[in-house]
Motif scaffolding. Structure first.
Motif, short mmCIF file in Angstrom:
data_model
loop_
_atom_site.label_atom_id
_atom_site.label_comp_id
_atom_site.label_asym_id
_atom_site.label_seq_id
_atom_site.Cartn_x
_atom_site.Cartn_y
_atom_site.Cartn_z
N CYS A 71 0.83 -1.21 0.00
CA CYS A 71 0.00 0.00 0.00
C CYS A 71 0.86 1.26 0.00
N ILE A 72 1.89 1.28 0.82
CA ILE A 72 2.70 2.50 0.91
C ILE A 72 3.44 2.79 -0.39
N ASP A 73 3.84 1.73 -1.11
CA ASP A 73 4.46 1.92 -2.42
C ASP A 73 3.45 2.52 -3.40
N MET A 74 2.21 2.04 -3.31
CA MET A 74 1.16 2.56 -4.18
C MET A 74 0.86 4.01 -3.85
N ALA A 75 0.90 4.35 -2.57
CA ALA A 75 0.69 5.75 -2.17
C ALA A 75 1.75 6.64 -2.80
N TRP A 76 2.99 6.17 -2.80
CA TRP A 76 4.08 6.95 -3.41
C TRP A 76 3.84 7.10 -4.90
N ARG A 77 3.44 6.03 -5.57
CA ARG A 77 3.19 6.10 -7.01
C ARG A 77 2.05 7.07 -7.34
N LEU A 78 1.09 7.18 -6.42
CA LEU A 78 -0.04 8.07 -6.63
C LEU A 78 0.24 9.49 -6.14
N GLY A 79 1.39 9.71 -5.52
CA GLY A 79 1.75 11.03 -5.01
C GLY A 79 0.96 11.44 -3.79
N LEU A 80 0.58 10.46 -2.96
CA LEU A 80 -0.26 10.75 -1.80
C LEU A 80 0.57 10.91 -0.53
N ASN A 81 0.16 11.86 0.28
CA ASN A 81 0.68 12.01 1.64
C ASN A 81 -0.45 11.57 2.56
N ILE A 82 -0.31 10.41 3.21
CA ILE A 82 -1.44 9.83 3.94
C ILE A 82 -1.14 9.66 5.43
N ARG A 83 -2.20 9.62 6.20
CA ARG A 83 -2.10 9.40 7.64
C ARG A 83 -2.51 7.98 8.04
N TRP A 84 -3.13 7.25 7.11
CA TRP A 84 -3.67 5.92 7.41
C TRP A 84 -3.45 5.03 6.19
N SER A 85 -2.97 3.80 6.43
CA SER A 85 -2.75 2.88 5.32
C SER A 85 -3.13 1.47 5.75
N ALA A 134 -13.81 2.62 10.84
CA ALA A 134 -13.24 2.84 12.18
C ALA A 134 -12.22 3.98 12.16
N ALA A 135 -11.43 4.03 11.11
CA ALA A 135 -10.42 5.09 11.00
C ALA A 135 -11.06 6.47 10.92
N ILE A 136 -12.12 6.59 10.15
CA ILE A 136 -12.80 7.88 10.03
C ILE A 136 -13.49 8.23 11.34
N GLU A 137 -14.11 7.25 11.97
CA GLU A 137 -14.78 7.50 13.25
C GLU A 137 -13.78 7.96 14.31
N CYS A 138 -12.58 7.42 14.27
CA CYS A 138 -11.58 7.77 15.27
C CYS A 138 -10.78 9.02 14.92
N GLY A 139 -11.05 9.60 13.78
CA GLY A 139 -10.34 10.81 13.38
C GLY A 139 -8.97 10.56 12.79
N HIS A 140 -8.71 9.32 12.33
CA HIS A 140 -7.40 9.00 11.77
C HIS A 140 -7.28 9.41 10.31
N ALA A 141 -8.41 9.69 9.67
CA ALA A 141 -8.39 10.14 8.27
C ALA A 141 -9.72 10.79 7.95
N ARG A 142 -9.73 11.62 6.92
CA ARG A 142 -10.96 12.30 6.49
C ARG A 142 -11.50 11.72 5.18
N HIS A 143 -10.59 11.38 4.29
CA HIS A 143 -10.97 10.82 2.99
C HIS A 143 -10.13 9.56 2.74
N ILE A 144 -10.77 8.42 2.63
CA ILE A 144 -10.05 7.15 2.44
C ILE A 144 -10.46 6.51 1.12
N ALA A 145 -9.47 6.21 0.30
CA ALA A 145 -9.70 5.47 -0.94
C ALA A 145 -9.31 4.01 -0.73
#
Length: 380
Positions: free
Chosen positions: A59-73, A92-103
């Motif tokens: 996932c983290i490699d894919m985030a790099w390829r997509l140019g994403l700076n993420i807080r949750w993976s 759960a991540a959105i409920e806990c405030g760990h991310a706002r928009h998750i793909a």
């Protein structure tokens, strides 16, 4: 689950052959998802990925390829159960405030030897115990399971064919499906056998493709965006420790609780998407969920599914749309989301307010170990 909303979904057309890589298909699904969701890449701060062929990347490699700076993976390896599993963690991540928009992305491209290698080395148990017996192939295992199911319920091959034909009818209106041409019950019964009693139409075609869904905090939704509320979600893994007969899944344990938590009755569902790697497992899930009553499988299949009176796997399911590896685990969720958002095109249901999606898979030794389900509702 009061804060999270599913508000966009995308699916690349499934194809039998492609020169694209898994990374390229996942990126394509992500790009289409952003367009559907009205977001920019910089808005996405959470990413989940399910794939068999992305390795050695994660996932983290894919985030790099997509140019994403993420807080949750999240990397998910639950196969047919991966979509609902990722959805649960993302909520759960959105409920806990760990991310706002998750793909959430899922997809695969299999080369000539990739699928054979995956089947033979699916896990340590397969490699150690099944491969030496020459049955390191899911068709063999599920052919035996179908035989047992036929004896238990007094069904014939034509009954399973009713499901395959019914779903092909839905696929005819899905431009992303690999198989859209008409399929009759006579065609099904005359088709070449793969492993008795399974024929070619009982086995999902291996394809290349990718799917994606987008979840956001309710306060961060684009203005005027239609959205979906997840009313309930539940999972049960290693239901019987591989000691049962395979004709019951963990869905039976969670079914009543799922509907009670959702505050929804079974008859209030407008569509159902169950994981359909083989017709027998679609039927087992429908029974476990209480959607088909004991002793009513034959009438359900012939009077409702074949007759087009029950919206089951309205994309055509994997049996006609194809199984793009791990994308199969997200396929049902994608279809349910498109229907509830009113974006299913020619196959759009006239009423699509509530849907149930189930996941199943990850064969350990004899049967799938993972079962999960979610009930979705169009937000008013």
């Amino acid at each position: 689950m009061n804060s999270a909303r599913l508000h966009a979904a995308s699916e690349l057309p499934y194809v039998r052959r492609t020169t694209a890589t898994t990374e390229e298909l996942l990126a394509g699904a992500f790009e289409a998802l952003l367009e559907a969701g009205g977001l920019e890449a910089r808005d996405v701060d959470g990413l989940g990925v399910a794939s068999f062929t992305l390795k050695p990347d994660r996932c983290i490699d894919m985030a790099w390829r997509l140019g994403l700076n993420i807080r949750w993976s999240l990397d998910d390896g639950h196969g047919g159960a991966s979509g609902v599993n990722m959805l649960r963690h993302a909520i759960a991540a959105i409920e806990c405030g760990h991310a706002r928009h998750i793909a959430l992305l899922a997809g695969d491209v299999f080369g000539p030897d990739d699928f054979k290698e995956l089947a033979a080395n699916y896990n340590g148990t397969t490699r150690q115990y099944l491969a030496p017996l020459g049955i390191a192939n899911p068709n063999t295992l599920f052919a035996l399971l179908t035989q047992r199911h036929m004896r238990k319920h007094g069904l014939e091959r034509a009954d399973y064919g009713a499901l395959a034909v019914g779903q092909r009818n839905w696929a005819s209106a899905n431009p992303n499906a690999v198989y859209r041409s008409p399929l009759s019950l006579e065609d099904y019964l005359a088709a070449p056998r793969v492993a008795d009693p399974l024929c070619i139409y009982d086995c999902v075609p291996v394809v290349a493709g990718a799917n994606a869904i987008l979840l956001s905090h309710v306060s961060a939704l684009p203005a005027g965006s239609p959205a979906i509320r997840i009313k309930a979600i539940d999972c049960n893994y290693n239901f019987d420790d591989q000691s049962g007969d395979g004709l019951t899944t963990g869905l039976r344990v969670i079914s009543d609780r799922l509907f009670a938590n959702a505050g929804v009755r079974r008859e209030e569902l407008d569509l159902v998407s169950v994981y359909d790697d083989y017709p027998v497992m679609a039927l087992v899930q429908l029974e476990d969920l209480g959607i088909v009553a004991p002793g009513e499988l034959r009438s359900f299949l012939n009077d409702r599914v074949l007759a087009g009176r029950f919206p089951l796997n309205t994309s055509g399911g994997q049996l006609s749309a194809g199984q793009a590896g791990a994308a199969g685990g997200l396929h049902g969720l994608t279809e349910a989301a498109l229907q509830l958002l009113g974006r299913a095109g020619e196959r759009q249901l006239s009423k699509a307010d509530r849907a149930l999606v189930s996941g199943y898979g990850m064969v350990e030794y004899r049967y799938g170990m993972c079962a999960n389900a979610a009930i979705l509702e169009r937000a008013q």
